[in-house]
Design a protein around this motif. Structure first.
Motif, PDB file in Angstrom:
ATOM      1  N   UNK A 116      39.974  40.427  40.748  1.00  0.00           N
ATOM      2  CA  UNK A 116      40.574  39.325  41.382  1.00  0.00           C
ATOM      3  C   UNK A 116      41.569  38.430  40.231  1.00  0.00           C
ATOM      4  N   UNK A 117      42.924  38.427  40.274  1.00  0.00           N
ATOM      5  CA  UNK A 117      43.602  37.963  39.360  1.00  0.00           C
ATOM      6  C   UNK A 117      45.001  37.396  39.623  1.00  0.00           C
ATOM      7  N   UNK A 118      45.861  36.534  38.716  1.00  0.00           N
ATOM      8  CA  UNK A 118      47.201  36.241  39.298  1.00  0.00           C
ATOM      9  C   UNK A 118      47.049  34.889  39.704  1.00  0.00           C
ATOM     10  N   UNK A 119      46.090  34.258  39.867  1.00  0.00           N
ATOM     11  CA  UNK A 119      46.088  32.927  40.514  1.00  0.00           C
ATOM     12  C   UNK A 119      46.312  31.861  39.404  1.00  0.00           C
ATOM     13  N   UNK A 120      46.956  30.686  39.768  1.00  0.00           N
ATOM     14  CA  UNK A 120      46.945  29.670  39.037  1.00  0.00           C
ATOM     15  C   UNK A 120      45.657  29.147  38.811  1.00  0.00           C
ATOM     16  N   UNK A 123      41.251  28.166  43.148  1.00  0.00           N
ATOM     17  CA  UNK A 123      40.092  28.878  43.011  1.00  0.00           C
ATOM     18  C   UNK A 123      40.060  30.058  43.975  1.00  0.00           C
ATOM     19  N   UNK A 124      40.082  31.447  43.556  1.00  0.00           N
ATOM     20  CA  UNK A 124      40.351  32.445  44.512  1.00  0.00           C
ATOM     21  C   UNK A 124      39.154  32.582  45.647  1.00  0.00           C
ATOM     22  N   UNK A 125      38.167  31.793  45.293  1.00  0.00           N
ATOM     23  CA  UNK A 125      36.941  32.065  46.132  1.00  0.00           C
ATOM     24  C   UNK A 125      37.232  31.075  47.442  1.00  0.00           C
ATOM     25  N   UNK A 180      48.422  28.558  48.846  1.00  0.00           N
ATOM     26  CA  UNK A 180      49.347  29.009  47.790  1.00  0.00           C
ATOM     27  C   UNK A 180      50.162  30.110  48.303  1.00  0.00           C
ATOM     28  N   UNK A 181      49.900  31.321  49.076  1.00  0.00           N
ATOM     29  CA  UNK A 181      50.448  32.180  49.534  1.00  0.00           C
ATOM     30  C   UNK A 181      51.679  31.558  50.654  1.00  0.00           C
TER      31      UNK A 181
END
Length: 587
Positions: A78-82, A86-88, A96-97
């Motif tokens: 999981x990557x590419x998030x600012x 928090x991607x979780x 964000x999407x």
């Protein structure tokens, strides 16, 4: 001692010696041209001759560029998030999407990426022409197919006086031929114009037999040699054994002598598993089982009398009408008798008494068919009277499975060579029944009316797809059954094993329970006898018991009568009360 013989010859007898050497050319004869021969020549016009002074040569070189490849793996994370997302957390990622999808550059960026992804997907979906994509679905469709059978050919007895097709035997190499033996099994019903011949049929040509076998007495059984497809052995109505070699004609190669043969018709002959492939044994209703070597048929190599008392007395012997031999058990064989008993025998026993091991009883009439299951040799099938039964060697008192009692008499039966849970039976009303006990046990999976006359014999080809039925009027019908009945199903062996083990265990429990009840009954009868002897006067004790039983019976009757009167009284009172309530409501 090695014998050597030397041939000698003088050099002068070989002729003049040739001496080769290098020398210049010499002219020995010079014949001048004759102008008179010119008139007999034919001029070729035009005359084309290809002349090439130089040798044709060609040279071509191709060198391709070398391409080196290596295999490497990719680990997706999981990557590419600012950093502030928090991607979780699902709420933050959804927010964000939505923010990114509203941007104008998002669509412009995704469109070119879509072309690359479409190219990769098409590469993954490239068709492999050798891949069997629907193999599993085809198996499932085969199991759902309705059981069926169709008639391929009918081989009719070519003689005017029709005889019964007593036995069938398939050619061991490919099963392209079918040997049929013909005989009249009705005692003293053989007419003077009745033929003695039996035939070998080509399954694709029902109009004319492929070969005729000419015995001295009608053949009751006929069997191909599994090791040599040219040799057949047959058992005659007069008790003799004969064998044929199809390469040597229609007459038997050798026959057993009448003095050392059976005294009754030979109902079954089976080839034994031996190195020479020439050993067989036969069974007859005279109560004997005889072993033969076809290389010397003047007398049998071994003899067994089926006397249940194990004394070897031929007068008390059981008449053998069916025979079973399994190659994986070379010392064991089984005999089905006219009296409804199955006799299990051991050929390698030291004494004749030890050769008869045990008997299985469960039929009311002659056992016309006896065969071990090809997948589970401990379980065997018997066909007699109005039912077919499946037995286990471990239980002698009763069979573990059986069919219902039919209205018509059963005459033959056998297991399927490719499916452990399927067996076939034929009846006197001309019906063929196909049973699959994993599908249902009460009724046959397929019941087919083959002909109007009685069916007497049945034989299945090694592939399990074709089977032949012999009738009373000499018609051998060739049938092809559906693929579902001749294709091994998924987990069928495991299910059949579980079924046999469960039924065997159930019969053992019932057998133990019956044994226990018999012991209790025996002990109770012995105890009552002891009490009677102690009392001295048995008549008075029996009279007292009868009087006591009568008294108890009348007391029970009186109690039952009072109970019924009480119930009727309560019912009348309830009806009266309901009637009064109904009248009050009306008023």
């Amino acid at each position: 001692m090695e014998i050597v013989y030397v041939y000698t010859k003088k050099r002068s007898k070989f002729g003049h010696q040739c001496n080769f050497s290098d020398r210049p050319a010499e002219l020995h004869v010079d014949i001048l041209p004759d102008p008179t021969f010119a008139a007999s020549f034919i001029y070729r016009d035009p005359c084309d001759v290809a002349i090439q002074c130089s040798q044709e040569m060609s040279e071509h070189e191709v060198n391709t560029q070398r391409f080196e490849s290596e295999t490497c793996g990719i680990n997706h994370v999981e990557g590419g998030w600012p950093k502030d997302v928090n991607p979780l957390e699902m709420e933050q990622t959804i927010r964000y999407r939505k923010k990114v999808e509203k941007d104008e550059n998002y669509v412009n960026t995704i469109m070119p990426l879509g072309n690359h992804m479409e190219h990769c997907i098409k590469q993954n979906n490239a068709t492999d022409i050798y891949q069997e994509c629907f193999e599993e679905e085809e198996i499932e469709d085969g199991t759902e197919e309705q059981p069926s059978a169709k008639t391929i050919n009918v081989f009719r007895d070519p003689n005017e006086v029709k005889r019964t097709a007593t036995s069938l035997s398939w050619h061991p190499d490919g099963g392209r031929k079918l040997a049929v033996s013909y005989a009249s099994l009705e005692f003293q019903n053989v007419t003077s114009n009745m033929s003695l011949d039996s035939y070998i049929w080509d399954i694709e040509n029902p109009n004319k037999p492929d070969m005729t076998l000419k015995p001295v007495s009608p053949l009751v059984c006929l069997e191909y040699n599994p090791k040599d497809s040219h040799i057949l052995v047959g058992g005659s109505y007069n008790g003799q054994i004969a064998y044929w070699d199809t390469r040597k004609g229609s007459q038997p190669v050798e026959m057993s002598t009448i003095e050392h043969s059976h005294r009754d018709p030979v109902y079954k002959v089976i080839w034994l598993q031996s190195k020479t492939g020439t050993d067989c044994f036969s069974a007859s209703t005279d109560g004997q089982v005889l072993w033969w070597d076809i290389r010397k048929m003047s007398e049998p190599t071994e003899r067994l009398v089926l006397d249940p008392s194990k004394k070897g007395n031929l007068e008390n012997a059981l008449g053998a009408i069916s025979l079973e031999f399994e190659t994986t058990m070379p010392t064991k064989f089984m005999v089905g008798t006219e009296q409804g008993l199955v006799v299990s025998c051991n050929r390698k026993a030291k004494t004749p008494a030890e050769k008869i091991v045990c008997t299985y009883s469960g039929h009311h009439g002659p056992i016309y068919a006896l065969q071990r299951n090809p997948f589970f040799p401990k379980n065997f099938l018997t066909v007699a009277d109005w039912t077919a039964r499946i037995w286990s060697e471990d239980i002698r008192e009763s069979s573990i499975m059986w069919t219902k009692y039919h209205m018509a008499y059963l005459s033959d039966g056998c297991w399927s060579p490719v499916r452990p849970s399927v067996f076939f039976t034929v009846k006197m009303d001309g019906t063929l029944d196909v049973w699959d006990f994993l599908f249902k046990q009460n009724d046959p999976t397929l019941s087919l009316k083959v002909c109007d006359e009685a069916l007497y014999s049945l034989r299945v080809q090694d592939n399990g797809r074709f089977l032949g039925c012999g009738s009373q009027l000499g018609n051998a019908t060739l049938l092809e059954i559906s693929s579902g009945l001749c294709t091994l199903q998924k987990n069928e062996k495991a299910l059949a094993t579980a079924m046999f083990e469960r039924e065997t265990k159930r019969e053992k429990i019932l057998e133990a329970r019956h044994r226990e009840l018999r012991l209790k009954e025996r002990s109770r009868s012995e105890q009552s006898k002891e009490d009677e002897t102690k009392e001295g006067d048995g008549d008075e004790s029996t009279e007292d018991l009868v009087a006591c039983a009568e008294k108890e019976f009348y007391e029970m009757l009186e109690a039952e009568m009072k109970k019924r009167e009480k119930e009727e009284k309560t019912e009348k009172e309830e009806d009266k009360q309901e009637k009064e309530v109904y009248e009050e409501k009306e008023t």
